[in-house]
Motif scaffolding. Structure first.
Motif, PDB file in Angstrom:
ATOM      1  N   UNK A 146       0.838  -1.191   0.000  1.00 40.78           N
ATOM      2  CA  UNK A 146       0.000   0.000   0.000  1.00 40.78           C
ATOM      3  C   UNK A 146       0.874   1.243   0.000  1.00 40.78           C
ATOM      4  N   UNK A 147       0.786   2.086  -1.031  1.00 34.67           N
ATOM      5  CA  UNK A 147       1.672   3.254  -1.089  1.00 34.67           C
ATOM      6  C   UNK A 147       1.490   4.216   0.068  1.00 34.67           C
ATOM      7  N   UNK A 148       0.274   4.248   0.648  1.00 35.07           N
ATOM      8  CA  UNK A 148       0.038   5.145   1.778  1.00 35.07           C
ATOM      9  C   UNK A 148       0.953   4.824   2.952  1.00 35.07           C
ATOM     10  N   UNK A 149       1.305   3.546   3.100  1.00 35.71           N
ATOM     11  CA  UNK A 149       2.180   3.129   4.188  1.00 35.71           C
ATOM     12  C   UNK A 149       3.485   3.917   4.158  1.00 35.71           C
ATOM     13  N   UNK A 150       4.141   3.892   3.020  1.00 37.27           N
ATOM     14  CA  UNK A 150       5.437   4.564   2.895  1.00 37.27           C
ATOM     15  C   UNK A 150       5.283   6.084   2.919  1.00 37.27           C
ATOM     16  N   UNK A 151       4.217   6.596   2.287  1.00 43.05           N
ATOM     17  CA  UNK A 151       4.081   8.044   2.173  1.00 43.05           C
ATOM     18  C   UNK A 151       3.862   8.689   3.538  1.00 43.05           C
ATOM     19  N   UNK A 152       3.068   8.063   4.397  1.00 41.37           N
ATOM     20  CA  UNK A 152       2.860   8.648   5.730  1.00 41.37           C
ATOM     21  C   UNK A 152       4.188   8.717   6.483  1.00 41.37           C
ATOM     22  N   UNK A 153       5.006   7.662   6.377  1.00 41.89           N
ATOM     23  CA  UNK A 153       6.323   7.713   7.012  1.00 41.89           C
ATOM     24  C   UNK A 153       7.253   8.670   6.276  1.00 41.89           C
ATOM     25  N   UNK A 154       7.143   8.708   4.939  1.00 42.92           N
ATOM     26  CA  UNK A 154       7.956   9.629   4.161  1.00 42.92           C
ATOM     27  C   UNK A 154       7.711  11.073   4.549  1.00 42.92           C
ATOM     28  N   UNK A 155       6.475  11.407   4.876  1.00 43.25           N
ATOM     29  CA  UNK A 155       6.135  12.762   5.294  1.00 43.25           C
ATOM     30  C   UNK A 155       6.697  13.103   6.674  1.00 43.25           C
ATOM     31  N   UNK A 156       7.240  12.095   7.348  1.00 44.24           N
ATOM     32  CA  UNK A 156       7.926  12.315   8.627  1.00 44.24           C
ATOM     33  C   UNK A 156       9.445  12.188   8.473  1.00 44.24           C
ATOM     34  N   UNK A 157       9.906  12.154   7.209  1.00 45.18           N
ATOM     35  CA  UNK A 157      11.330  12.126   6.953  1.00 45.18           C
ATOM     36  C   UNK A 157      11.982  10.778   7.123  1.00 45.18           C
ATOM     37  N   UNK A 158      11.222   9.688   7.014  1.00 46.07           N
ATOM     38  CA  UNK A 158      11.785   8.361   7.266  1.00 46.07           C
ATOM     39  C   UNK A 158      12.980   8.083   6.354  1.00 46.07           C
ATOM     40  N   UNK A 159      13.993   7.453   6.931  1.00 45.48           N
ATOM     41  CA  UNK A 159      15.213   7.122   6.190  1.00 45.48           C
ATOM     42  C   UNK A 159      15.438   5.616   6.072  1.00 45.48           C
ATOM     43  N   UNK A 160      14.744   4.842   6.883  1.00 48.41           N
ATOM     44  CA  UNK A 160      14.777   3.381   6.757  1.00 48.41           C
ATOM     45  C   UNK A 160      13.461   2.811   7.268  1.00 48.41           C
ATOM     46  N   UNK A 161      12.824   2.003   6.428  1.00 54.07           N
ATOM     47  CA  UNK A 161      11.615   1.273   6.803  1.00 54.07           C
ATOM     48  C   UNK A 161      11.990  -0.198   6.925  1.00 54.07           C
ATOM     49  N   UNK A 162      11.663  -0.795   8.065  1.00 54.51           N
ATOM     50  CA  UNK A 162      11.939  -2.217   8.251  1.00 54.51           C
ATOM     51  C   UNK A 162      10.616  -2.966   8.345  1.00 54.51           C
ATOM     52  N   UNK A 163      10.590  -4.136   7.728  1.00 52.81           N
ATOM     53  CA  UNK A 163       9.345  -4.900   7.703  1.00 52.81           C
ATOM     54  C   UNK A 163       9.634  -6.383   7.606  1.00 52.81           C
ATOM     55  N   UNK A 164       8.802  -7.155   8.277  1.00 54.26           N
ATOM     56  CA  UNK A 164       8.824  -8.601   8.128  1.00 54.26           C
ATOM     57  C   UNK A 164       7.585  -9.063   7.389  1.00 54.26           C
ATOM     58  N   UNK A 165       7.693 -10.233   6.765  1.00 54.38           N
ATOM     59  CA  UNK A 165       6.532 -10.766   6.049  1.00 54.38           C
ATOM     60  C   UNK A 165       6.516 -12.289   6.107  1.00 54.38           C
ATOM     61  N   UNK A 166       5.287 -12.838   6.017  1.00 52.10           N
ATOM     62  CA  UNK A 166       5.025 -14.265   5.853  1.00 52.10           C
ATOM     63  C   UNK A 166       4.058 -14.356   4.681  1.00 52.10           C
TER      64      UNK A 166
END
Length: 308
Positions: free
Chosen positions: A173-193
């Motif tokens: 979902x692009x909104x996931x990254x954009x909300x963090x991007x609007x806070x200046x995020x420099x690394x997003x970490x995620x796990x998946x199954x």
């Protein structure tokens, strides 16, 4: 340069009968390997302590509660936190959270070098369904066992940078990254199954699933000029196959490192957070280029509204 030597620590399959102590021992072994490669930060998968239990249907929803953690850290995970403090290594991992009020979330945490939990995220975009579905090739009952996350998409200052988290389906979902991007995020970490076959479209197998995985992660990284570290739980869990695809993507959307195979394993990459600056200051300089007056539909509606 602001370099975080980041370890993506993939877990192979966790069988239904495997206990927490055994899984934590595997996680510690991966952490030790990350330390041998001089990692500062280790990232583990979604639901790292158990099998992917939402594939199992319980008519009484409470029968699933043994898969959940009522406290973190707890007796089972205390050795993991202790080893992280010994190594002076930050970490992130996912687990099923049972709150004191009896609420259930698919959760991930950020832990600093001193072993302190400094950030918590609860999965927002829950896939799957709530009731048993005979039409599916396998069940995916996250909507039965979890509530949608209630913490939004926060970010935290840690390791000299700005870090955020999401979990599995959130990455699509692009909104996931954009909300963090609007806070200046420099690394997003995620796990998946991620199951290797779409339960509602059997022709969509492993190759297409991995394509969509990489596409989502690389687009999110590029469009927000951020590193993304995506870590799988992979392999055959009691006859149900999960994809691999553990990778680290740079702020230009390129795959910087990828782990082959579906077993326990670690890749370590030096992620320079200063590499995020070019994208944030040019094509994705949000302050100069975003046009929020045209984005009302994004928060104003959920389903599609067709033109008349």
């Amino acid at each position: 340069m602001r370099v975080i030597r980041t370890a993506a620590a993939q877990l192979g399959p966790i069988q239904k009968a495997e206990d927490r102590d055994s899984v934590v021992a595997r996680m510690i072994a991966l952490m030790d390997e990350a330390k041998r490669q001089d990692a500062d930060f280790v990232v583990y998968p979604e639901l790292a302590l158990t099998t992917f239990f939402p594939r199992w249907y319980h008519a009484d929803r409470a029968e699933a509660d043994p898969w959940f953690e009522a406290a973190m850290p707890n007796a089972a995970t205390a050795p993991l936190f202790a080893r992280a403090r010994e190594h002076r290594m930050a970490m992130s991992f996912g687990y099923a959270e049972l709150t004191p009020e009896g609420r259930h979330f698919n959760t991930s945490i950020l832990v600093d070098r001193d072993g302190r939990i400094v950030g918590k995220y609860r999965k927002v975009h829950l896939p799957g369904h709530e009731e048993y579905d005979d039409a599916r090739s396998h069940q995916h009952l996250e909507k039965r066992y979890f509530e949608p996350g209630d913490l939004g998409f926060p970010v935290w200052r840690m390791l000299g940078g700005i870090l955020g988290m999401c979990i599995c389906n959130d990455r699509r979902w692009p909104e996931t990254y954009r909300v963090m991007g609007l806070q200046g995020v420099e690394m997003v970490v995620l796990g998946f199954n991620t199951p290797s076959v779409n339960a509602q479209r059997g022709a969509e197998g492993l190759g297409q699933r991995l394509f969509h995985h990489r596409l989502s992660v690389q687009a999110g990284a590029y469009q927000n000029a951020t590193w993304v570290v995506a870590v799988a739980k992979a392999g055959d869990e009691d006859g149900h196959h999960l994809t691999g695809g553990t990778l680290i993507v740079d702020p230009n959307g390129s795959v910087a490192a990828e782990l082959e195979g579906e077993a326990d394993g670690v890749i370590v990459h030096p992620c320079d957070l200063d590499e995020t600056r070019f994208g944030k200051e040019t094509i994705f300089d949000f302050a100069r280029h975003r046009r929020v007056e045209h984005y009302g539909r994004i928060t104003g509606q959920t389903g599609v509204v067709l033109p008349e």
